[in-house]
Design an enzyme around this catalytic site. Structure first.
Site, mmCIF file in Angstrom:
data_model
loop_
_atom_site.group_PDB
_atom_site.id
_atom_site.type_symbol
_atom_site.label_atom_id
_atom_site.label_comp_id
_atom_site.label_asym_id
_atom_site.label_seq_id
_atom_site.Cartn_x
_atom_site.Cartn_y
_atom_site.Cartn_z
ATOM 1 N N GLY A 1 0.833 -1.210 0.000
ATOM 2 C CA GLY A 1 0.000 0.000 0.000
ATOM 3 C C GLY A 1 0.862 1.251 0.000
ATOM 4 O O GLY A 1 2.049 1.181 -0.313
ATOM 5 N N ASN A 2 0.270 2.377 0.314
ATOM 6 C CA ASN A 2 1.050 3.610 0.437
ATOM 7 C C ASN A 2 0.392 4.521 1.472
ATOM 8 O O ASN A 2 -0.656 4.189 2.022
ATOM 9 C CB ASN A 2 1.210 4.294 -0.933
ATOM 10 C CG ASN A 2 -0.126 4.697 -1.511
ATOM 11 O OD1 ASN A 2 -0.813 5.561 -0.980
ATOM 12 N ND2 ASN A 2 -0.525 4.038 -2.609
#
Ligand code: CTP
Length: 401
Positions: free
Chosen positions: A212-213
Site C-alpha cells: 500500500g502507500n
C-alpha cells in the site's frame, strides 16, 4: 448538507410584526451551518429584542452607526458588514424600508449596509394587504428587482390587522427553501457530473498482507466536497480511507485494489463532465496472490510484481468531451515530469505536488500545488488548507470549461 452551510448571512430586520419570526429563521440558518450577523432598524427593536437575536446568532446585533452604551464607542462599519456577507436577506422588509432601499435613502445602519453590499440581496416583504397592494409598494419591489435584488414572495392568509389577504412574510422554512433553491440553481457546476478518485490502493500479497502507500484520501475528499458545493453530482471512488463525507450530491464507492478502481472508474467515466484522478494508485502489484498466509521459512522472500493498469492514461485515450485532470507527486525535475505526464496521458490539466515543499503531501491537512494546463500555462499557489486547494483547482477548471 445545505447549500447554506458555511455561508455568511447578513440578516436585516425591519419593524414589522413578522420580526418575531426571525428568531426561528436565525435558528434555521445556524442549523444549516451558516454564520449569521444581524443589523436591525431602530424601530424593529420594539418587535424583537436584540438580546434574543444576538444569543441565537452568537454575534452582536447592531442597529446604529456606533453603540452609545459601548464605552469604546466603536463605529459599526457598514462597508465591512456588506463585504463579509455572502448573501444579505432583509426579513421582514416593511413598505417603508423597501421604499427607502428603492430610492437610495441611507438614514440607518441597515440601509447604509444594503447600499454597500456587493453580495446577492434577497428581501421578504411583510405588511398589511392594502399596503402591499398599493402602487408605490409594487413600484418599490419592481425597482429593487430591476437592481437584481431578489423578492421572496409574500404568503397569503390572516394578517396582524385581522384582515385576510396577501402581505404575510414567507414562513421561515419557506424562506430557507427559497434561498437554497435559488442558490442551487445558480451554482456553476449545476447539472454537471464529476468523477473523483481518492486514497491509496492496496495490492494483496496473501490473504493478510498487501502493498500500500501513505495516501489518506484527504485531497480527493476535499475535491468531492467542493464539487458538490458547486452544485455537481459527484461519484467519489476511494481506496481505503478514514475520511468521511456526508453530502447528498456525493455517491461514495469504496474499492481496494487498482484493478477494482480501474473497473469502477470505467463504469462511471462515460457520463462524467469532469474527472479528477487524485488517488495514489499502486504502479505495481504482486503477479500472483498466495492462497494462504506466507510463512517465514526462508531468510529472504522475493515477490514478483507486475504493472497495474494506468487508470488515468486509459481515460486519456478514451476521453471525448470530458475535462480530465491528473495529479503528479514528484521529488525532482518536478515541472518537466508533470508536463511529460500531462502530454503522455492526454490530460487537460495536471496538479503538481512536490515532496520538496514543507506542508505538502501525504496525511497533511495542507498542500502546495502548481497547476499546469494543456497549453502549458503554469499557475503556482501558496501553502494552504486542502479545502482551499480544492477550490483553487475548481476555479482553474471552471476558467477553462
Ligand atoms: N494513476 C492512475 N493509475 C495508475 C497510476 C497512476 O490513474 N495505475 C494516476 C494518479 O491518480 C495520478 C497520476 O496518475 O493522477 C500520476 O500518477 P504517478 O504515479 O505520479 O505517475 P506515473 O505516470 O505512474 O509516473 P511515475 O510513477 O513514473 O512518476
Amino acid at each position: 448538507m445545505s447549500v447554506l452551510s458555511g455561508k455568511n448571512i447578513l440578516l436585516g430586520v425591519t419593524a414589522g410584526i413578522a420580526a418575531y419570526k426571525t428568531t426561528y429563521l436565525v435558528r434555521l440558518f445556524i442549523k444549516a451551518g451558516a454564520q449569521v450577523r444581524i443589523v436591525m432598524t431602530p424601530a424593529s427593536k420594539d418587535f424583537v429584542t436584540p438580546l434574543i437575536l444576538s444569543t441565537l446568532s452568537k454575534n452582536p446585533v447592531h442597529s446604529t452607526f456606533y453603540d452609545k452604551e459601548d464605552e469604546n464607542e466603536l463605529w459599526n462599519n457598514h462597508v465591512e458588514l456588506g463585504l463579509w456577507a455572502d448573501l444579505m436577506l432583509i426579513a421582514p422588509a416593511t413598505a417603508n424600508t423597501l421604499s427607502k432601499m428603492a430610492n437610495g435613502t441611507s438614514d440607518n445602519l441597515l440601509l447604509a449596509t444594503y447600499l454597500s453590499a456587493k453580495c446577492p440581496v434577497y428581501f421578504a416583504p411583510a405588511m398589511d394587504l392594502d399596503m402591499y397592494k398599493h402602487p408605490s409598494t409594487k413600484e418599490s419591489i419592481d425597482k429593487l428587482q430591476s437592481f437584481g435584488n431578489i423578492n421572496i414572495p409574500v404568503g397569503s392568509g390572516e394578517l396582524a390587522s385581522g384582515l385576510i389577504g396577501e402581505g404575510r412574510m414567507a414562513e421561515p422554512e419557506d424562506i430557507i427553501t427559497f434561498l437554497e433553491a435559488d442558490i442551487a440553481s445558480k451554482l456553476p457546476l449545476k447539472g454537471k457530473k464529476v468523477l473523483i478518485t481518492a486514497g491509496p490502493t492496496y495490492e494483496a500479497i496473501d490473504p493478510v498482507r498487501f502493498i500500500g502507500n501513505h495516501s489518506s484520501g484527504k485531497m480527493g475528499f476535499e475535491l468531492a466536497k467542493t464539487a458538490a458545493n458547486l452544485g455537481a453530482k459527484v461519484v467519489l471512488i476511494t481506496g481505503v480511507s478514514n475520511e468521511k463525507i456526508d453530502h447528498s450530491f456525493v455517491e461514495r464507492i469504496d474499492v481496494i485494489s487498482a484493478q477494482e478502481m480501474y473497473e469502477s472508474v470505467h463504469g462511471n467515466f462515460k457520463n462524467a463532465d469532469i474527472a479528477i484522478l487524485s488517488a495514489a494508485v499502486a504502479d505495481f502489484k504482486p503477479k500472483s496472490i498466495a492462497a494462504n498466509k506466507i510463512k517465514k521459512k526462508e531468510a529472504t522472500l522475493s515477490i514478483e510484481l507486475e504493472k497495474t493498469k494506468d487508470i488515468l492514461a486509459s481515460l486519456g485515450a478514451l476521453k471525448t468531451t470530458q475535462f480530465l485532470v491528473g495529479f503528479a507527486l514528484e521529488t525532482n525535475n518536478e515541472l518537466a515530469n508533470a508536463i511529460g505526464k500531462l502530454k503522455r496521458k492526454n490530460l487537460d490539466m495536471i496538479v503538481l505536488n512536490s515532496l520538496q515543499d514543507k506542508g505538502a503531501g501525504f496525511k497533511k491537512v495542507t498542500n502546495k500545488v502548481t497547476i499546469i494546463d494543456k497549453s502549458e500555462k503554469i499557475s503556482e499557489f501558496g501553502l494552504k488548507s486542502k479545502t482551499l486547494v480544492s477550490q483553487d483547482i475548481f476555479n482553474e477548471i471552471l476558467d477553462r470549461m
